[in-house]
Design an enzyme around this catalytic site. Structure first.
Site, PDB file in Angstrom:
ATOM      1  N   ASP A  64       0.813  -1.214   0.000  1.00  0.00           N
ATOM      2  CA  ASP A  64       0.000   0.000   0.000  1.00  0.00           C
ATOM      3  C   ASP A  64       0.848   1.268   0.000  1.00  0.00           C
ATOM      4  O   ASP A  64       2.078   1.200   0.171  1.00  0.00           O
ATOM      5  CB  ASP A  64      -0.959  -0.014   1.204  1.00  0.00           C
ATOM      6  CG  ASP A  64      -0.299  -0.435   2.507  1.00  0.00           C
ATOM      7  OD1 ASP A  64       0.945  -0.462   2.564  1.00  0.00           O
ATOM      8  OD2 ASP A  64      -1.024  -0.735   3.464  1.00  0.00           O
ATOM      9  N   ASN A 132      -7.660  -2.724  14.457  1.00  0.00           N
ATOM     10  CA  ASN A 132      -9.057  -3.042  14.099  1.00  0.00           C
ATOM     11  C   ASN A 132      -9.135  -4.234  13.131  1.00  0.00           C
ATOM     12  O   ASN A 132     -10.181  -4.485  12.544  1.00  0.00           O
ATOM     13  CB  ASN A 132      -9.748  -1.815  13.490  1.00  0.00           C
ATOM     14  CG  ASN A 132      -9.141  -1.399  12.152  1.00  0.00           C
ATOM     15  OD1 ASN A 132      -8.125  -1.962  11.720  1.00  0.00           O
ATOM     16  ND2 ASN A 132      -9.744  -0.426  11.486  1.00  0.00           N
ATOM     17  N   HIS A 134      -7.373  -4.611  10.311  1.00  0.00           N
ATOM     18  CA  HIS A 134      -7.100  -4.368   8.887  1.00  0.00           C
ATOM     19  C   HIS A 134      -5.774  -4.993   8.471  1.00  0.00           C
ATOM     20  O   HIS A 134      -4.859  -5.140   9.288  1.00  0.00           O
ATOM     21  CB  HIS A 134      -7.174  -2.876   8.529  1.00  0.00           C
ATOM     22  CG  HIS A 134      -6.024  -2.021   8.967  1.00  0.00           C
ATOM     23  ND1 HIS A 134      -6.116  -1.085   9.973  1.00  0.00           N
ATOM     24  CD2 HIS A 134      -4.748  -1.921   8.516  1.00  0.00           C
ATOM     25  CE1 HIS A 134      -4.968  -0.455  10.118  1.00  0.00           C
ATOM     26  NE2 HIS A 134      -4.112  -0.948   9.247  1.00  0.00           N
ATOM     27  N   GLU A 139      -9.823  -1.890   5.241  1.00  0.00           N
ATOM     28  CA  GLU A 139     -10.488  -1.590   6.505  1.00  0.00           C
ATOM     29  C   GLU A 139     -11.697  -2.521   6.705  1.00  0.00           C
ATOM     30  O   GLU A 139     -12.155  -3.160   5.750  1.00  0.00           O
ATOM     31  CB  GLU A 139     -10.937  -0.130   6.511  1.00  0.00           C
ATOM     32  CG  GLU A 139      -9.784   0.875   6.463  1.00  0.00           C
ATOM     33  CD  GLU A 139      -9.024   1.011   7.793  1.00  0.00           C
ATOM     34  OE1 GLU A 139      -9.140   0.126   8.668  1.00  0.00           O
ATOM     35  OE2 GLU A 139      -8.299   2.015   7.934  1.00  0.00           O
TER      36      GLU A 139
HETATM   37  C1  GLP Z   1      -0.628   0.394   8.526  1.00  0.00           C
HETATM   38  C2  GLP Z   1      -0.251  -0.449   7.325  1.00  0.00           C
HETATM   39  C3  GLP Z   1      -0.443  -1.921   7.595  1.00  0.00           C
HETATM   40  C4  GLP Z   1       0.204  -2.302   8.922  1.00  0.00           C
HETATM   41  C5  GLP Z   1      -0.469  -1.526  10.029  1.00  0.00           C
HETATM   42  C6  GLP Z   1       0.089  -1.857  11.393  1.00  0.00           C
HETATM   43  O1  GLP Z   1      -1.975   0.718   8.579  1.00  0.00           O
HETATM   44  N1  GLP Z   1      -0.985  -0.076   6.160  1.00  0.00           N
HETATM   45  O2  GLP Z   1       0.128  -2.661   6.535  1.00  0.00           O
HETATM   46  O3  GLP Z   1       0.069  -3.674   9.140  1.00  0.00           O
HETATM   47  O4  GLP Z   1      -0.254  -0.149   9.783  1.00  0.00           O
HETATM   48  O5  GLP Z   1       1.217  -1.091  11.663  1.00  0.00           O
HETATM   49  P1  GLP Z   1       2.246  -1.378  12.807  1.00  0.00           P
HETATM   50  O6  GLP Z   1       3.070  -2.520  12.355  1.00  0.00           O
HETATM   51  O7  GLP Z   1       3.075  -0.125  12.902  1.00  0.00           O
HETATM   52  O8  GLP Z   1       1.475  -1.662  14.028  1.00  0.00           O
END
Ligand code: GLP
Length: 241
Positions: A64, A132, A134, A139
């Site tokens: 993404d 949440n 995702h 989402e």
């Molecule tokens: C973002 C990314 C996800 C990732 C999530 C969790 O929203 N788009 O790919 O898994 O954050 O992030 P973190 O690893 O910093 O908790």
């Protein structure tokens, strides 16, 4: 599903490298689906440190990118990948793919990314998980058959990700994301989660039926899924608690 519960963040990262390292050693031209966020940083450090593995013929496809941020922006995911991984590897820049956050025609950019995903079947897809549930930026409520699309981020996602920005107002509200249909097409999927704030999403993933309300549950149908956790992320699981 192969559920691996480790004691610490470092052990979680090592367990993930135990899947990715041997894959790239064996398959020189592997295609890796990569993720951003703080979760994979320990794994990326291990990848960077291991000089015995070459990425010369490896291709990568990221999940993404924030809409509106150019690749040179210090909060873009393109920048994150360069700073935290690519600059330490012998990977060729032209073999690393990420959606273009400033594409003039967003619909065309989504179609371009779908085409890329069709041409580059991934040997492995790495994932974190949002609090949440995702994955990438899919989402809650995203249909399981979605392909690359633009998403408006959930309030909780903007809040979670704001820790990496100076001000919450600076967090982009939209993003390009690979869809759930593409994520599950990877041959092997490795989902990592650490920390207490992921525990409830992890519990729902492991203990409840697949439901679009928890996007990560699209993975439950996958035949080669690793879920690698630290102790805190596993803390609400009834069987391993
Ligand atoms: C973002 C990314 C996800 C990732 C999530 C969790 O929203 N788009 O790919 O898994 O954050 O992030 P973190 O690893 O910093 O908790």
């Amino acid at each position: 599903m192969k559920l691996i519960v480790t004691e610490t963040y470092e052990a979680m990262s090592r367990a993930a490298y135990g899947v990715i390292g041997p894959l790239v050693s064996k398959k020189k031209d592997a295609v890796l689906g990569l993720a951003t966020g703080s979760t994979p940083l320990g794994l990326y450090r291990l990848m960077a440190e291991d000089r015995t593995v070459s990425y010369r013929d490896v291709k990568t496809v990221n999940l993404d990118e924030y809409a509106g941020l150019p690749a040179a922006h210090s909060q873009s995911y393109a920048y994150f990948m360069r700073e935290n991984l690519f600059r330490y590897l012998d990977i060729l820049p032209q073999n690393t793919h990420i959606p273009n956050g400033v594409a003039p025609d967003p619909a065309e950019e989504c179609a371009r990314y779908d085409g890329l995903l069709d041409r580059l079947p991934r040997d492995l897809q790495l994932l974190g998980i949002g609090s949440n549930g995702h994955i990438a930026f899919n989402e809650p409520g995203t249909p399981f058959d979605a392909r690359t699309h633009i998403v408006t981020l959930a309030e909780s996602t903007v809040r979670d990700n704001s820790r990496l920005f100076d001000r919450i107002e600076d967090v982009p509200k939209q993003a390009f994301t690979m869809g759930l249909a593409d994520i599950v097409r990877a041959k092997t999927v490795v989902l990592l989660a650490n920390g207490r704030n992921k525990a409830e999403a992890v519990r729902r993933l492991i203990e409840e039926d697949a439901d679009p309300a928890l996007p990560a549950s699209a993975l439950k149908q996958h035949e080669d899924l690793y879920v690698i956790l630290d102790r805190e992320a596993a803390s609400l699981l009834h069987e391993t608690a």
